[in-house]
Design an enzyme around this catalytic site. Structure first.
Site: not given
Length: 364
Positions: A255-256
């Site tokens: 994920s970011d």
């Protein structure tokens, strides 16, 4: 599969059988910096550390992970190595202006060598978002508006970072980001929603990512934004149907920063538990910074019947990268094996790249 690949998958199988559910969820957790995370690493509750650049702390982290954690699994040490580590090259938009893929590959390799020399083994680059709105705040980190040029530059950087053998001491894993359409936010606003019709998606925004897959990029990062109403961190169509099934890619998806939890702000998830479930189902293997996986996945398996095979699949992707990097054999870096940072040859290469990045316009 070759014998080497079969052997690696067998090792992963054996390791997964030994791991508890908590151990597996720990591998899916990425935390920020060393100081507050030594205990988590020692107990096997952390699979990756980002934003740590002190070689002594990195060495301590790896020793804790490999010598004192329950299964001796090494850490992924990640950092944004975008256009240089200690030797600084032009920003990616400037790199694209050179139109010189050979220079870009050499520069990325120099960056990888310097980063690897202190124990970093994973970079969050290249960013291959198509950028067509000059108001967008991250346009400088992109290769510009053209998907062909972006693809060429991204491939060159991936080759430079990963070398021809990921187990070499001076190779680090690259990351194709932000999947997908992050540069298409409405009004040029960062994190904003984007509307991308299927034809535009296929003919423009996905092209660099497909090129990255074809050259063997090891990791992908999902975007912060939502596309056509669905946050990328929960976008099963992008992460599973296109990336996994259609393109047959088997790397790690991260994920970011805090992006899984921010799906609550998007209005797409009601709470952290909902966000963790939707992100895992969509295909996010590792959660960066926020703790929704750590806090909720075990309970989701027990109370909501979340398929534990999804967790096994994610951990398999994480362990596969650690094996490919050779971390189980060589988790501790010997700095003496590496050239001095910011040496004369590196500076010469950076200067040559900067000169070629200059674009002169004549007003007639």
């Amino acid at each position: 599969m070759s014998n080497g690949v079969n052997e690696m998958e067998s090792k992963i199988d054996r390791l997964l059988k030994k791991m508890s559910l908590q151990d597996k969820i720990g591998q899916m957790s990425q935390r920020n910096e060393a100081d507050s995370n030594y205990d988590g690493v020692k107990s096997g509750k952390i699979g990756s550390i980002l934003n740590e650049a002190d070689p002594k702390k990195i060495k301590k982290l790896q020793k804790l992970a490999t010598e004192e954690s329950p299964h001796g699994i090494p850490l992924l040490i990640a950092r944004d190595v975008i256009h240089g580590f200690r030797t600084i090259f032009p920003i990616p938009l400037g790199l694209a202006a050179t139109w010189n893929t050979e220079l870009i590959e050499k520069g990325a390799h120099i960056s990888a060598v310097e980063a690897a020399s202190i124990g970093i083994n994973w970079t969050f680059g290249p960013m291959m978002d198509i950028s067509r709105d000059p108001r967008w705040g991250r346009i400088a980190e992109s290769f510009g508006e053209d998907h062909f040029l972006t693809s060429q530059m991204a491939v060159a950087m991936i080759k430079g970072f990963q070398s021809d053998d990921l187990k070499k001491p001076d190779a680090i894993a690259a990351c194709a980001k932000h999947f997908a359409g992050y540069g298409a936010g409405e009004g040029g606003r960062d994190y904003n929603t984007a509307y991308i019709p299927e034809q535009l998606l296929r003919e423009v925004y996905l092209k660099p990512f497909r090129a990255g897959v074809e050259v063997g990029v090891e990791t992908f990062m999902a975007g912060y934004h939502d596309v056509n109403g669905i946050p990328c961190s929960a976008n099963t169509y992008y992460l599973r149907e296109i990336l996994r099934d259609e393109w047959a890619w088997n790397g790690l998806i991260v994920s970011d920063y805090n992006a899984i939890n921010e799906m609550i702000v998007h209005g797409y998830c009601v709470d952290g538990k909902d966000a963790a479930q939707k992100a895992l189902i969509a295909g996010i293997d590792m959660e960066m910074a926020s703790g929704d996986y750590e806090n909720h996945l075990e309970g989701l398996v027990e109370t909501r019947g979340l398929d534990v095979n999804l967790i096994d699949e994610a951990v398999r992707n994480i362990l596969r990268l650690k094996f490919r990097l050779g971390l189980f054999e060589n988790p501790i870096v010997n700095a003496d094996q590496f050239p001095r940072m910011v040496n004369e040859d590196y500076l010469k290469m950076a200067k040559q790249t900067a000169i070629q990045s200059v674009v002169m316009l004549k007003n007639e």
